[in-house]
Design a protein around this motif. Structure first.
Motif, PDB file in Angstrom:
ATOM      1  N   ASN A 137       5.486   1.407  -3.711  1.00 48.40           N
ATOM      2  CA  ASN A 137       5.171   0.071  -4.202  1.00 48.40           C
ATOM      3  C   ASN A 137       3.892   0.047  -5.023  1.00 48.40           C
ATOM      4  O   ASN A 137       3.758  -0.770  -5.945  1.00 48.40           O
ATOM      5  CB  ASN A 137       5.081  -0.909  -3.034  1.00 48.40           C
ATOM      6  CG  ASN A 137       6.441  -1.274  -2.477  1.00 48.40           C
ATOM      7  OD1 ASN A 137       7.429  -1.301  -3.206  1.00 48.40           O
ATOM      8  ND2 ASN A 137       6.509  -1.529  -1.174  1.00 48.40           N
ATOM      9  N   THR A 138       2.950   0.899  -4.690  1.00 49.08           N
ATOM     10  CA  THR A 138       1.746   1.007  -5.513  1.00 49.08           C
ATOM     11  C   THR A 138       2.116   1.427  -6.929  1.00 49.08           C
ATOM     12  O   THR A 138       1.587   0.893  -7.910  1.00 49.08           O
ATOM     13  CB  THR A 138       0.764   2.026  -4.906  1.00 49.08           C
ATOM     14  OG1 THR A 138       0.351   1.575  -3.613  1.00 49.08           O
ATOM     15  CG2 THR A 138      -0.464   2.192  -5.788  1.00 49.08           C
ATOM     16  N   LYS A 197       0.794  -1.221   0.000  1.00 44.66           N
ATOM     17  CA  LYS A 197       0.000   0.000   0.000  1.00 44.66           C
ATOM     18  C   LYS A 197       0.831   1.278   0.000  1.00 44.66           C
ATOM     19  O   LYS A 197       0.274   2.366  -0.115  1.00 44.66           O
ATOM     20  CB  LYS A 197      -0.928   0.002   1.223  1.00 44.66           C
ATOM     21  CG  LYS A 197      -1.874  -1.178   1.284  1.00 44.66           C
ATOM     22  CD  LYS A 197      -2.700  -1.163   2.554  1.00 44.66           C
ATOM     23  CE  LYS A 197      -3.587  -2.389   2.675  1.00 44.66           C
ATOM     24  NZ  LYS A 197      -4.354  -2.387   3.947  1.00 44.66           N
TER      25      LYS A 197
END
Length: 305
Positions: free
Chosen positions: A81-82, A77
């Protein structure tokens, strides 16, 4: 089994048969461990409430000091990384699914998508959003839509994998991952060339009815905790280009099993741990249960009291 089936079974549930009396939860002891750890096979779309049907789940969670999943779900999240995930699921600049398929293939894909969503790529919003996704990303999204078509009340925020980690955090336990987000991105979205991904996407389209039946059968088998039935389902083959190659199976299952089995001893040595991973990783000669036993651990199914 065909890669289309393997991808579907692995992204959504991933199970492998152990034996006729297999359970979903196992106790790991011996080999110098001062306290037992646990290993549970999950089905990524099973709701959190299903945990109450797994014998020994609450007691095992109470005994451990940390929880370890395939990855720490909270890490997915983060903004960084999203964005990584989004980039991995997006086609290179200038490419679209519509431009990569023939007219006949596009017609078939539209029919498939319309059966799931009520609209197809001719809808400007759908064409713009889905058209930019890689075939592997579309395969994942369509697998989810097929499941939700049969289980309309399912919430993607209520999966059992996430719940195990949420429960651990609530109790103040440390949360770990056997893989990083980058590891999973490489496995799910970067391990196959676009040409192979396209073939597998059209495999799903071509065998839609079988896939829908498979999805329902897998759900029923998991809820019955019947690993032998799951084995039968995942072993079915089409004997064509849709079957997974040995290299693909190694990337998706066996290589990861070997890596995890190497990491687990040190994790368990530090603190008793509750491992929750896709159940396909548990069984078979190259599964986690066998690998742990071969390393000297005692691995026993947790039975109902």
């Amino acid at each position: 089994m065909k890669k289309e089936r393997l991808a579907f079974a692995i992204v959504i549930l991933t199970m492998w048969v152990c034996n006729a009396n297999a359970q979903l939860l196992y106790r790991i002891s011996g080999n110098g461990l001062s306290k037992s750890s646990y290993l549970m096979g999950t089905y990524h779309l099973a709701p959190s409430t299903f945990s109450d049907s797994i014998p020994g789940f609450r007691q095992a969670m109470a005994e451990v000091e940390q929880v370890c999943g395939e990855l720490d779900m909270e890490n997915v999240k983060t903004p960084e990384n999203t964005m990584k995930m989004l980039n991995a699921m997006t086609l290179p600049e200038g490419k679209t699914i519509q431009g990569m398929l023939s007219e006949e293939e596009m017609k078939n894909l539209n029919g498939f998508v319309k059966s799931l969503m009520g609209v197809d790529f001719s809808n400007p919003m759908v064409g713009e959003q889905l058209g930019k996704l890689t075939p592997a990303a579309l395969n994942t999204q369509f697998s989810l839509l097929m499941y939700m078509k049969m289980n309309p009340n399912f919430s993607t925020n209520d999966g059992i994998d996430t719940y195990v980690q949420t429960l651990g955090r609530k109790d103040g336990k440390k949360i770990l991952g056997l893989e990083t987000v980058d590891d999973q991105i490489n496995v799910l979205f970067k391990s196959q060339p676009l040409e192979r991904q396209l073939k597998l996407l059209m495999c799903m389209v071509r065998h839609k009815d079988v896939q829908m039946q498979l999805a329902g059968d897998i759900v029923n088998a998991y809820y019955a905790q019947d690993l032998n039935r799951i084995w039968e389902l995942t072993e079915m083959k089409y004997n064509d280009e849709c079957d997974s190659t040995p290299e693909e199976e190694e990337t998706l299952i066996y290589g990861r099993n070997a890596n995890w089995a190497k990491a687990m001893p040190e994790i368990m040595k530090n603190q008793p741990t509750f491992f929750a991973v896709g159940a396909a990783h548990l069984c078979g000669e190259k599964g986690l249960i066998s690998l742990l036993k071969n390393s000297g651990y005692v691995v026993d199914a947790v039975k109902a009291q």
